[in-house]
Design an enzyme around this catalytic site. Structure first.
Site, PDB file in Angstrom:
ATOM      1  N   PRO A  58       8.480 -16.571  56.119  1.00  0.00           N
ATOM      2  CA  PRO A  58       9.638 -17.194  55.443  1.00  0.00           C
ATOM      3  C   PRO A  58      10.405 -18.090  56.422  1.00  0.00           C
ATOM      4  CG  PRO A  58       9.603 -14.812  55.110  1.00  0.00           C
ATOM      5  CD  PRO A  58       8.579 -15.121  56.147  1.00  0.00           C
ATOM      6  N   GLU A  59      10.692 -19.307  56.002  1.00  0.00           N
ATOM      7  CA  GLU A  59      11.478 -20.240  56.809  1.00  0.00           C
ATOM      8  C   GLU A  59      12.794 -20.515  56.069  1.00  0.00           C
ATOM      9  OE1 GLU A  59       9.101 -23.621  58.062  1.00  0.00           O
ATOM     10  OE2 GLU A  59       7.275 -22.419  58.081  1.00  0.00           O
TER      11      GLU A  59
END
Ligand SMILES: [Zn+2]
Length: 270
Positions: free
Chosen positions: A2-3
């Site tokens: 996840p960014e």
């Protein structure tokens, strides 16, 4: 992993359900995800606290607690925070459960067990070392130029360095460099003004579009309600191994930069 867009989506979708709720208790199925305090102390200190706010900084989720402290969560490679009824069975790979006083639980699901939680205070040293937020008003092309000007590292490596800019990881760095037409191995300090402007615009654009699409579900990312994001359907280079450039038809290439696979078009990016 996840960014920024994935973590922003999780924050946005958790907020309506958890703000103002009191934590009835915490169940840990794997103590290793708690850092700095013992698992017992962690659970004891969270119990009874009210969640006053939730914000994102870089790839971190920061819960403000009524006792004045913070609960800081990093999802790392494969973590998700899922909402579910207290009566429901925890999803597979749940490592921790935060029980709220409205009958909802936050399930910390994490197949690969790299995710972490810890308690902290204001001025936390990890958070304060992060670079600027790329979507904040104050982050302009000039600010980006300033942060890159003395760096000889490849631009791809600079973009995923959380001390340079917060929140960008492998996928969105590849996408932004493609959109800006910049080769990932170019030394960061070699970018000229026009390129820095293009890159600045590209960073904002790819991140905003991905937030709009609720993040990219390329591996194990889920939104709090269990749905997937759709940002990966817009990817032009990231995770498109073995495919051709959508703009010019040239086969995309892959390079390893800082141990991460980087995808780019050798013709469109120079
Ligand atoms: Zn191309």
């Amino acid at each position: 992993m996840p960014e920024l867009p994935e973590v922003e989506t999780i924050k946005n979708e958790l907020v309506p359900h958890i703000i103002g709720r009191r934590i009835r208790g915490v169940t840990l199925f794997w103590d290793g995800m708690v850092k700095e305090t013992s698992a017992t102390e962690f659970c004891a200190r969270l119990k009874g606290q009210r969640i006053g706010g939730l914000r994102r900084r870089g790839k971190y989720l920061i819960f403000s607690l009524s006792g004045g402290g913070l609960l800081i969560v990093h999802l790392k490679m494969s973590g998700s925070l899922l909402l579910g009824r207290d009566s429901s069975e925890p999803p597979q790979y749940t490592r921790a459960v935060i029980h709220l006083d409205n009958g909802l639980n936050i399930f910390f699901r994490d197949p690969r067990k790299f995710g972490r939680m810890r308690l902290a205070g204001d001025g936390d040293r990890v958070i304060s070392r992060l670079g600027p937020e790329p979507l904040e008003e104050g982050f302009g092309a000039g600010g980006l130029a300033e942060r890159l000007t003395r760096r000889k590292a490849p631009i791809k490596a600079a973009l995923i360095d959380q001390a340079v800019i917060a929140g960008i990881g492998n996928m969105y760095a590849d996408e932004a460099l493609f959109a800006a037409g910049i080769h990932p191995l170019r030394p960061a300090c070699s970018l000229v003004k026009a390129e820095l402007k293009r890159l600045h615009r590209a960073i904002k654009q790819v991140l905003l579009e991905a937030i709009n699409d609720k993040g990219a579900s390329v591996s194990s990312y889920f939104r709090p309600g269990g749905e997937k994001g759709s940002a990966h359907f817009q990817f032009r280079v990231a995770h498109r191994r073995g495919q051709d450039c959508l703009v010019c038809g040239t086969p995309l290439e892959r390079l390893v930069i800082r141990n991460r696979g980087s995808y780019f078009c050798p013709k469109c990016q120079s």
